[in-house]
Design a protein around this motif. Structure first.
Motif, PDB file in Angstrom:
ATOM      1  N   ARG A 139       6.833  -0.419  -9.520  1.00 12.19           N
ATOM      2  CA  ARG A 139       7.052  -0.040  -8.118  1.00 12.19           C
ATOM      3  C   ARG A 139       7.054   1.472  -7.875  1.00 12.19           C
ATOM      4  N   GLN A 180      -1.879 -13.077  -7.753  1.00  8.34           N
ATOM      5  CA  GLN A 180      -0.523 -13.038  -7.187  1.00  8.34           C
ATOM      6  C   GLN A 180       0.494 -12.575  -8.230  1.00  8.34           C
ATOM      7  N   GLY A 209       1.574  -9.852 -10.103  1.00  8.03           N
ATOM      8  CA  GLY A 209       1.322  -8.412 -10.083  1.00  8.03           C
ATOM      9  C   GLY A 209       1.762  -7.730 -11.361  1.00  8.03           C
ATOM     10  N   ASP A 210       2.771  -8.302 -12.018  1.00  9.51           N
ATOM     11  CA  ASP A 210       3.282  -7.653 -13.221  1.00  9.51           C
ATOM     12  C   ASP A 210       3.854  -8.710 -14.161  1.00  9.51           C
ATOM     13  N   GLU A 236       6.255 -10.862 -11.788  1.00  9.78           N
ATOM     14  CA  GLU A 236       6.589 -10.437 -10.417  1.00  9.78           C
ATOM     15  C   GLU A 236       5.439 -10.823  -9.501  1.00  9.78           C
ATOM     16  N   VAL A 287       3.299 -11.013  -5.975  1.00  9.19           N
ATOM     17  CA  VAL A 287       2.979 -10.111  -4.856  1.00  9.19           C
ATOM     18  C   VAL A 287       1.762 -10.619  -4.107  1.00  9.19           C
ATOM     19  N   THR A 343      -1.643  -5.727  -4.119  1.00  7.04           N
ATOM     20  CA  THR A 343      -0.616  -4.843  -3.553  1.00  7.04           C
ATOM     21  C   THR A 343       0.672  -4.996  -4.372  1.00  7.04           C
ATOM     22  N   THR A 344       1.725  -4.289  -3.951  1.00 13.91           N
ATOM     23  CA  THR A 344       3.044  -4.539  -4.549  1.00 13.91           C
ATOM     24  C   THR A 344       3.951  -5.232  -3.528  1.00 13.91           C
ATOM     25  N   GLU A 345       3.360  -5.744  -2.472  1.00 15.29           N
ATOM     26  CA  GLU A 345       4.093  -6.463  -1.417  1.00 15.29           C
ATOM     27  C   GLU A 345       4.718  -7.726  -2.009  1.00 15.29           C
ATOM     28  N   PRO A 346       6.047  -7.836  -2.034  1.00 13.27           N
ATOM     29  CA  PRO A 346       6.684  -8.977  -2.703  1.00 13.27           C
ATOM     30  C   PRO A 346       6.336 -10.312  -2.044  1.00 13.27           C
ATOM     31  N   ASP A 347       6.140 -11.341  -2.857  1.00 12.99           N
ATOM     32  CA  ASP A 347       5.896 -12.689  -2.327  1.00 12.99           C
ATOM     33  C   ASP A 347       7.004 -13.629  -2.821  1.00 12.99           C
ATOM     34  N   ASN A 363      11.263 -12.133  -5.722  1.00 11.00           N
ATOM     35  CA  ASN A 363       9.872 -12.513  -6.014  1.00 11.00           C
ATOM     36  C   ASN A 363       9.559 -12.514  -7.504  1.00 11.00           C
TER      37      ASN A 363
END
Ligand code: PLZ
Length: 453
Positions: free
Chosen positions: A200, A371, A373-374, A385, A387, A391-395, A421
């Motif tokens: 992040r 989806q 991201g990490d 994680e 997202v 992006t780094t937009e949390p899901d 998330n």
């Protein structure tokens, strides 16, 4: 109170997942109705399949389902459910005596657990330990001890940190909902610094730079001369399995040493072989002044400890530390059984193997599902994680969906993270490779179903 639900006559548990009803099944649902009228609403249940027995990595529920456990009761049953050495020690101790109160008439088990903690925790300096009932209580006592030693009062913690639900530890915990919301006022003299959270960071930043960022804030906003302790999880647990960049922890440790600030490593979730070493601090050779332990220490019995430099631990006056149940003899016996099991079965090595399997499979999954991201973690403490792709937009909704799909298949998974998330995996170190693979297959199936691939 008589039971309206006959527990399934517990057959021996086999190390396999087996569903005979939907999850939760009818008997669990009946118990959930009783819960709703008897238990305070604030006490939630994540997967309301009511357990009657457990062994290794498998839970048996009242409906006869065998669930595969990737949560270990939130990183507690590291040695597995019903580890033979733990069960035998508990049975023997309970038959001998269950309680005297160590502060009244003591017993050897307490001393033996402290000796083990002094031996196993990082650093070969002279140490002392004290035992408590819960992680939060251990953290509270670490702060008391640091204040007594330094004669200072302020405490520094980090973004995304989790340290418990008591009044002082609520103040130390970062996340408001559900831990703090409506429960204030909180304890004073608690200050929060930015964490090293590589996924992040707006731009890449080294561990040393992230530490300097945090320390500048503490120096400018608090002042080292008022800081008693810096409390940090070397890998954050509830906050999202955040692994700080290399160099972050050693830089903080050096600054603490230079400024008479007590470095408290909260290893309540990371400790006791979970991350592939006895403690997560060991990976970077960090030697904290105090270390808090709980969870995996006693194979499921409630026990927690504070261990640290003798001169700091002994700063608290005689009678200043304690509690009715702290270091209960049955819990201490369980801890000695758990420690013996961890040592005898080379569990740190097993945690590393589990980490390789988990990280390998999850990285493959991330290559298919943007989806994810990490993928991060260490040993048997690994998370993904989720997202919005790219992006780094949390899901958080996807995390909840995937988790629910796993639960329906009898796989116990947990979520975490400031943004809700993160899916985390905390299997027992007694789990077989086959069960690990089966759980990961279920997870993969859940992703396929939820993302329409
Ligand atoms: N410090 C690092 O992980 C407990 C909390 C679950 P207690 N984590 C699980 C919940 O929602 O309550 C934890 C931790 C770290 C402290 C604690 C607190 O330990 O034994 O729950 O008090």
């Amino acid at each position: 109170m008589t039971s309206t639900v006959d527990p399934v006559a517990a057959p021996p548990i086999t190390q396999e997942r087996r569903l005979v009803t939907e999850v939760p099944g009818p008997r669990s649902r009946t118990l959930a109705e009783r819960k709703a009228t008897a238990v305070a609403r604030g006490v939630g249940t994540m997967l309301p399949a009511y357990v009657v027995a457990a062994d290794g990595a498998i839970l048996l529920d009242v409906d006869g389902n065998q669930l595969l456990d990737f949560g270990s009761g939130i990183a507690v049953t590291t040695v597995g459910h019903a580890a033979p050495a733990v069960v035998a020690a508990v049975q023997q101790q309970a038959a001998a005596f269950t309680h005297t109160c160590f502060m009244v008439t003591p017993y050897e088990g307490y001393v033996a657990v402290c000796e083990a903690l002094n031996r196993l925790t990082p650093g070969d300096h002279e140490k002392r330990s004290a035992l408590f009932n819960s992680g939060a209580e251990a953290v509270e006592n670490a702060v008391k001890i640091a204040r007594a030693h330094t004669r200072k009062q302020a405490v520094a913690v980090f973004d995304h940190g989790y340290h418990g639900r008591t009044n002082l530890t609520m103040a130390l915990t970062a996340k408001s909902m559900p831990y703090k919301h409506s429960f204030g006022p909180f304890a004073p003299e608690v200050y929060r610094a930015p964490m090293s959270y590589p996924f992040r960071e707006p731009a890449p930043i080294s561990g040393e730079e992230a530490a300097a960022r945090a320390l500048t804030i503490l120096e400018k906003q608090v002042g080292a001369d008022t800081l008693a302790a810096l409390v940090i999880e070397p890998i954050q647990g509830e906050g999202g399995f955040v692994v700080p960049a290399p160099g972050f922890l050693p830089t903080l440790a050096q600054w603490c040493a230079d400024n008479n600030v007590v470095l408290v490593a909260d290893e309540i979730q990371t400790g006791f072989a979970r991350t592939g070493d006895w403690f997560a601090c060991d990976h970077e050779g960090v030697v904290p002044d105090l270390i808090t332990t709980a969870k995996g220490i006693a194979g499921g019995m409630p026990l927690a400890g504070v261990t640290g430099r003798a001169e700091i631990m002994d700063a608290a006056h005689v009678g200043g530390l304690g509690g009715t149940y702290g270091g209960n003899p049955v819990a201490c016996a369980a801890a000695l059984g758990a420690i013996e099991t961890l040592q005898r079965q080379a569990m740190t090595e097993r945690a590393r193997q589990i980490g390789e399997i988990l990280l390998g499979r999850l990285r493959d999954l991330a290559a298919t599902y943007p989806q994810i991201g990490d993928v991060r973690g260490r040993g048997a403490m690994v998370a993904i994680e989720l997202v919005a792709p790219g992006t780094t937009e949390p899901d958080a909704a996807l995390a909840a969906d995937v988790s629910a799909a796993c639960h329906a298949q009898g796989l116990v998974t947990l979520t975490c993270g400031t943004f809700g998330n993160v899916l985390r995996f905390l299997p027992s170190l007694a789990i077989s490779d086959a069960l690990l693979a089966e759980g990961l297959d279920i997870l993969e199936g859940a992703f396929a179903a939820r993302t329409g691939r």
